[in-house]
Design a protein around this motif. Sequence first.
Motif, mmCIF file in Angstrom:
data_model
loop_
_atom_site.group_PDB
_atom_site.id
_atom_site.type_symbol
_atom_site.label_atom_id
_atom_site.label_comp_id
_atom_site.label_asym_id
_atom_site.label_seq_id
_atom_site.Cartn_x
_atom_site.Cartn_y
_atom_site.Cartn_z
ATOM 1 N N UNK A 238 67.243 2.445 9.197
ATOM 2 C CA UNK A 238 67.828 1.153 8.828
ATOM 3 C C UNK A 238 66.975 0.492 7.755
ATOM 4 N N UNK A 239 67.599 -0.400 7.021
ATOM 5 C CA UNK A 239 66.913 -1.198 6.004
ATOM 6 C C UNK A 239 66.569 -2.557 6.602
ATOM 7 N N UNK A 240 65.337 -2.992 6.413
ATOM 8 C CA UNK A 240 64.875 -4.303 6.874
ATOM 9 C C UNK A 240 64.935 -5.267 5.701
ATOM 10 N N UNK A 241 65.704 -6.331 5.857
ATOM 11 C CA UNK A 241 65.882 -7.320 4.796
ATOM 12 C C UNK A 241 65.158 -8.598 5.198
ATOM 13 N N UNK A 242 64.208 -9.028 4.377
ATOM 14 C CA UNK A 242 63.450 -10.256 4.644
ATOM 15 C C UNK A 242 63.902 -11.320 3.651
ATOM 16 N N UNK A 243 64.591 -12.317 4.151
ATOM 17 C CA UNK A 243 65.092 -13.415 3.326
ATOM 18 C C UNK A 243 63.990 -14.465 3.208
ATOM 19 N N UNK A 244 63.430 -14.586 2.003
ATOM 20 C CA UNK A 244 62.309 -15.482 1.768
ATOM 21 C C UNK A 244 62.704 -16.670 0.891
ATOM 22 N N UNK A 245 63.845 -17.268 1.184
ATOM 23 C CA UNK A 245 64.320 -18.401 0.389
ATOM 24 C C UNK A 245 63.316 -19.545 0.365
ATOM 25 N N UNK A 246 62.511 -19.672 1.434
ATOM 26 C CA UNK A 246 61.581 -20.796 1.554
ATOM 27 C C UNK A 246 60.124 -20.356 1.442
ATOM 28 N N UNK A 247 59.883 -19.180 0.899
ATOM 29 C CA UNK A 247 58.534 -18.605 0.914
ATOM 30 C C UNK A 247 57.510 -19.458 0.187
ATOM 31 N N UNK A 248 57.920 -20.168 -0.849
ATOM 32 C CA UNK A 248 56.961 -20.957 -1.622
ATOM 33 C C UNK A 248 56.326 -22.078 -0.795
ATOM 34 N N UNK A 249 57.000 -22.499 0.259
ATOM 35 C CA UNK A 249 56.492 -23.601 1.077
ATOM 36 C C UNK A 249 55.572 -23.120 2.203
ATOM 37 N N UNK A 250 55.415 -21.814 2.351
ATOM 38 C CA UNK A 250 54.641 -21.248 3.451
ATOM 39 C C UNK A 250 53.200 -21.000 3.035
ATOM 40 N N UNK A 251 52.330 -20.838 4.028
ATOM 41 C CA UNK A 251 50.923 -20.591 3.744
ATOM 42 C C UNK A 251 50.513 -19.167 4.113
ATOM 43 N N UNK A 252 51.487 -18.260 4.173
ATOM 44 C CA UNK A 252 51.210 -16.857 4.486
ATOM 45 C C UNK A 252 51.718 -15.980 3.342
ATOM 46 N N UNK A 253 51.176 -14.786 3.185
ATOM 47 C CA UNK A 253 51.613 -13.914 2.086
ATOM 48 C C UNK A 253 53.073 -13.515 2.216
ATOM 49 N N UNK A 254 53.685 -13.250 1.083
ATOM 50 C CA UNK A 254 55.061 -12.760 1.058
ATOM 51 C C UNK A 254 55.119 -11.307 1.502
ATOM 52 N N UNK A 255 56.263 -10.917 2.044
ATOM 53 C CA UNK A 255 56.482 -9.512 2.394
ATOM 54 C C UNK A 255 56.563 -8.625 1.162
ATOM 55 N N UNK A 256 56.594 -9.221 -0.021
ATOM 56 C CA UNK A 256 56.625 -8.434 -1.253
ATOM 57 C C UNK A 256 55.433 -7.486 -1.350
ATOM 58 N N UNK A 257 54.310 -7.871 -0.761
ATOM 59 C CA UNK A 257 53.123 -7.011 -0.857
ATOM 60 C C UNK A 257 53.330 -5.693 -0.127
ATOM 61 N N UNK A 258 54.301 -5.642 0.793
ATOM 62 C CA UNK A 258 54.539 -4.429 1.584
ATOM 63 C C UNK A 258 55.566 -3.496 0.940
ATOM 64 N N UNK A 259 56.256 -3.952 -0.089
ATOM 65 C CA UNK A 259 57.328 -3.135 -0.670
ATOM 66 C C UNK A 259 56.865 -1.753 -1.141
ATOM 67 N N UNK A 260 55.725 -1.624 -1.799
ATOM 68 C CA UNK A 260 55.329 -0.281 -2.253
ATOM 69 C C UNK A 260 55.128 0.710 -1.114
ATOM 70 N N UNK A 261 54.887 0.215 0.089
ATOM 71 C CA UNK A 261 54.607 1.100 1.229
ATOM 72 C C UNK A 261 55.848 1.415 2.061
ATOM 73 N N UNK A 262 56.946 0.679 1.843
ATOM 74 C CA UNK A 262 58.124 0.849 2.704
ATOM 75 C C UNK A 262 59.392 0.798 1.843
ATOM 76 N N UNK A 263 59.976 1.941 1.612
ATOM 77 C CA UNK A 263 61.157 2.007 0.744
ATOM 78 C C UNK A 263 62.400 1.454 1.422
ATOM 79 N N UNK A 264 62.339 1.267 2.734
ATOM 80 C CA UNK A 264 63.481 0.690 3.459
ATOM 81 C C UNK A 264 63.321 -0.811 3.655
ATOM 82 N N UNK A 265 62.516 -1.452 2.811
ATOM 83 C CA UNK A 265 62.305 -2.896 2.877
ATOM 84 C C UNK A 265 62.943 -3.554 1.654
ATOM 85 N N UNK A 266 63.641 -4.656 1.891
ATOM 86 C CA UNK A 266 64.234 -5.460 0.822
ATOM 87 C C UNK A 266 63.785 -6.898 1.019
#
Length: 358
Positions: free
Chosen positions: A181-209
Amino acid sequence: MSAVLELVRPDLRGFAGYQSARSDAARGEVWLNANEAPWSSVADRGGRNRRYPEPQPAALRDALAALYGCAPDALLLGRGSDEAIDLLVRALCAPGRGAVVVAPPVFGMYAVSARLHGARVLEVPLRDGVAGFAPDLDAMADAALSGAAKLVFLCSPGNPTGERMSTEAVERLAQRLAGRAVVVVDEAYAEFADAPSALVALPRHRNLVVLRTLSKAHALAGARIGCAIADPGLVEVLRACQAPYPLPASCVALGLAALAPASVDATGRRVARVREQRDRLAAALAHLPGVRRVYPSQANFLLVRFDDAGAALRRLRADGIVVRDQRAAPQLGDALRISIGTPAQNRRVLAALGGAAA
């Protein structure tokens, strides 16, 4: 074929989609290939809109790729995050047979897109604990595997609940569902958070969006500019399923202006102000009569439980303040969602609710 492309509907593998006139890479001075008007509209003083826009405007795609730290070919531009959600469902779920996993209460478009496509919606409710709401990722993985779901939608920060998932937790889920399955992380509000984006994990997981948007932090909700960031092969599949000209030229111009260095700096300062106001408003709300609970939030809103949410809503509306009524959502029968406004607007909210005791 990569494992993630094997999850695409078999009938869409190799599907070229509609080839518009702008898909042709030909060069010239006199363009007569798209049946466009020979003169600009009298309403279009700049003459920007006479011709069809680029299907994927290169300048905007490059600017967003630089902002998010990804390769341009890993990014699909679209009409907000909503279009990306719809494209993912269409590309991965067989009509009438596919399934998606969601964790309510959550943004409703995941289920809407699935149901419009005839896909089953497998619900794994969020858990409400001392620290706030949180998804049960193990249960979501179990539901995806047992229900043969091709998509698992996560919202981080959650809407309307405000919680943020750790990148490590997202990676564990993606790893468990690799090839399934593909895991989709909707980060519409990511700029307001104090934790890293899931974007850093994309190179390691091809089933991540990862889904991002200019609607919230960048204040361009009316321009409808969003993107999906994913494996380049999956981006090609989504592009083939997309309408030929998703972004109007005027919206592209707004997006480019918003991504200029000075604009990005100004946006950063405004985001910091929203975060400050969010914390101030949360603390003040928690001391008001009739307020049962204010949830911690990593977004630009607060989820608030009331002894009498209906009375609180009436008080706010009587003062001309419109908030989101969440009482019809699962687990939120006593809750309202309040967006963070200007300091003056936030003071009006507090004043309106000051006597909202049950």
